[in-house]
Motif scaffolding. Structure first.
Motif, PDB file in Angstrom:
ATOM      1  N   LEU A  11      35.546  50.477  44.681  1.00 24.82           N
ATOM      2  CA  LEU A  11      36.989  50.296  44.537  1.00 24.82           C
ATOM      3  C   LEU A  11      37.424  48.913  44.996  1.00 24.82           C
ATOM      4  N   GLN A  12      38.248  48.270  44.182  1.00 25.37           N
ATOM      5  CA  GLN A  12      38.840  46.988  44.576  1.00 25.37           C
ATOM      6  C   GLN A  12      40.348  47.173  44.692  1.00 25.37           C
ATOM      7  N   PRO A  13      40.848  47.344  45.940  1.00 26.31           N
ATOM      8  CA  PRO A  13      42.299  47.494  46.123  1.00 26.31           C
ATOM      9  C   PRO A  13      43.016  46.153  46.018  1.00 26.31           C
ATOM     10  N   LYS A  14      44.352  46.193  45.992  1.00 22.57           N
ATOM     11  CA  LYS A  14      45.211  44.991  45.920  1.00 22.57           C
ATOM     12  C   LYS A  14      44.878  44.108  44.728  1.00 22.57           C
ATOM     13  N   ALA A  15      44.504  44.721  43.611  1.00 21.00           N
ATOM     14  CA  ALA A  15      44.213  43.963  42.388  1.00 21.00           C
ATOM     15  C   ALA A  15      45.515  43.774  41.599  1.00 21.00           C
ATOM     16  N   SER A  16      45.452  42.996  40.534  1.00 22.62           N
ATOM     17  CA  SER A  16      46.658  42.737  39.744  1.00 22.62           C
ATOM     18  C   SER A  16      47.037  43.913  38.842  1.00 22.62           C
ATOM     19  N   LYS A  17      46.052  44.798  38.553  1.00 22.50           N
ATOM     20  CA  LYS A  17      46.367  45.964  37.725  1.00 22.50           C
ATOM     21  C   LYS A  17      45.378  47.094  38.000  1.00 22.50           C
ATOM     22  N   GLU A  60      27.429  51.433  40.387  1.00 22.34           N
ATOM     23  CA  GLU A  60      28.697  52.140  40.568  1.00 22.34           C
ATOM     24  C   GLU A  60      29.700  51.697  39.506  1.00 22.34           C
ATOM     25  N   LEU A  61      30.713  52.525  39.305  1.00 21.48           N
ATOM     26  CA  LEU A  61      31.800  52.210  38.380  1.00 21.48           C
ATOM     27  C   LEU A  61      32.850  51.428  39.162  1.00 21.48           C
ATOM     28  N   LYS A  62      33.153  50.211  38.723  1.00 24.53           N
ATOM     29  CA  LYS A  62      34.160  49.415  39.428  1.00 24.53           C
ATOM     30  C   LYS A  62      35.536  49.755  38.878  1.00 24.53           C
ATOM     31  N   ILE A  63      36.439  50.072  39.804  1.00 28.43           N
ATOM     32  CA  ILE A  63      37.830  50.368  39.453  1.00 28.43           C
ATOM     33  C   ILE A  63      38.718  49.477  40.305  1.00 28.43           C
ATOM     34  N   THR A  64      39.691  48.835  39.676  1.00 23.68           N
ATOM     35  CA  THR A  64      40.668  48.049  40.425  1.00 23.68           C
ATOM     36  C   THR A  64      41.978  48.828  40.463  1.00 23.68           C
ATOM     37  N   ILE A  65      42.660  48.750  41.615  1.00 22.57           N
ATOM     38  CA  ILE A  65      43.987  49.367  41.736  1.00 22.57           C
ATOM     39  C   ILE A  65      44.922  48.402  42.443  1.00 22.57           C
ATOM     40  N   LEU A  87      44.337  55.785  43.846  1.00 28.17           N
ATOM     41  CA  LEU A  87      43.152  56.008  43.015  1.00 28.17           C
ATOM     42  C   LEU A  87      43.166  57.419  42.426  1.00 28.17           C
ATOM     43  N   LEU A  88      43.459  58.421  43.251  1.00 31.99           N
ATOM     44  CA  LEU A  88      43.482  59.805  42.761  1.00 31.99           C
ATOM     45  C   LEU A  88      44.568  59.992  41.706  1.00 31.99           C
ATOM     46  N   ASN A  99      36.022  53.800  52.943  1.00 34.10           N
ATOM     47  CA  ASN A  99      35.038  52.852  52.458  1.00 34.10           C
ATOM     48  C   ASN A  99      35.402  52.443  51.030  1.00 34.10           C
ATOM     49  N   LEU A 100      34.939  51.285  50.588  1.00 34.51           N
ATOM     50  CA  LEU A 100      35.178  50.873  49.197  1.00 34.51           C
ATOM     51  C   LEU A 100      34.240  51.589  48.234  1.00 34.51           C
TER      52      LEU A 100
END
Length: 96
Positions: free
Chosen positions: A17-23, A33-38, A51-52, A74-75
């Motif tokens: 997980l990458q928090p504080k992303a632009s979208k 792993e599957l990278k998801i930005t939020i 995320l949920l 954790n990320l």
């Protein structure tokens, strides 16, 4: 272990997980792993809640049914989505 596993009960995602992303987005694979930005910051569980909510909309499953199995602080996370109504194209691509 694969980033995305599907069985008769649902789908298990191993997420980076990458928090504080632009979208909010499914980015693709990051190592195994599957990278998801939020967009939410990693403060007081805000990133997990966001995320949920994002996964709930993407898979058309009530947020309350999605299980955060590992990685609450954790990320690197493992999430189980029971009986998804829809499988997003980015995820279906990884299953094939």
């Amino acid at each position: 272990m694969a980033a995305v596993e599907q069985n008769s009960e649902g789908i298990r995602l191993r997420i980076f997980l990458q928090p504080k992303a632009s979208k909010d987005a499914f980015v693709g694979l990051h190592d195994d792993e599957l990278k998801i930005t939020i967009t939410a910051p990693p403060i007081d569980g805000a990133a997990n809640a966001h995320l949920l909510k994002y996964l709930s909309k993407a898979f058309k499953v009530p947020k309350s049914r999605i299980i955060l199995e590992k990685g609450e602080l954790n990320l690197h996370k493992q999430i189980f989505i029971p009986a998804p109504q829809i499988i997003p194209q980015e995820i279906a691509h990884l299953l094939s």
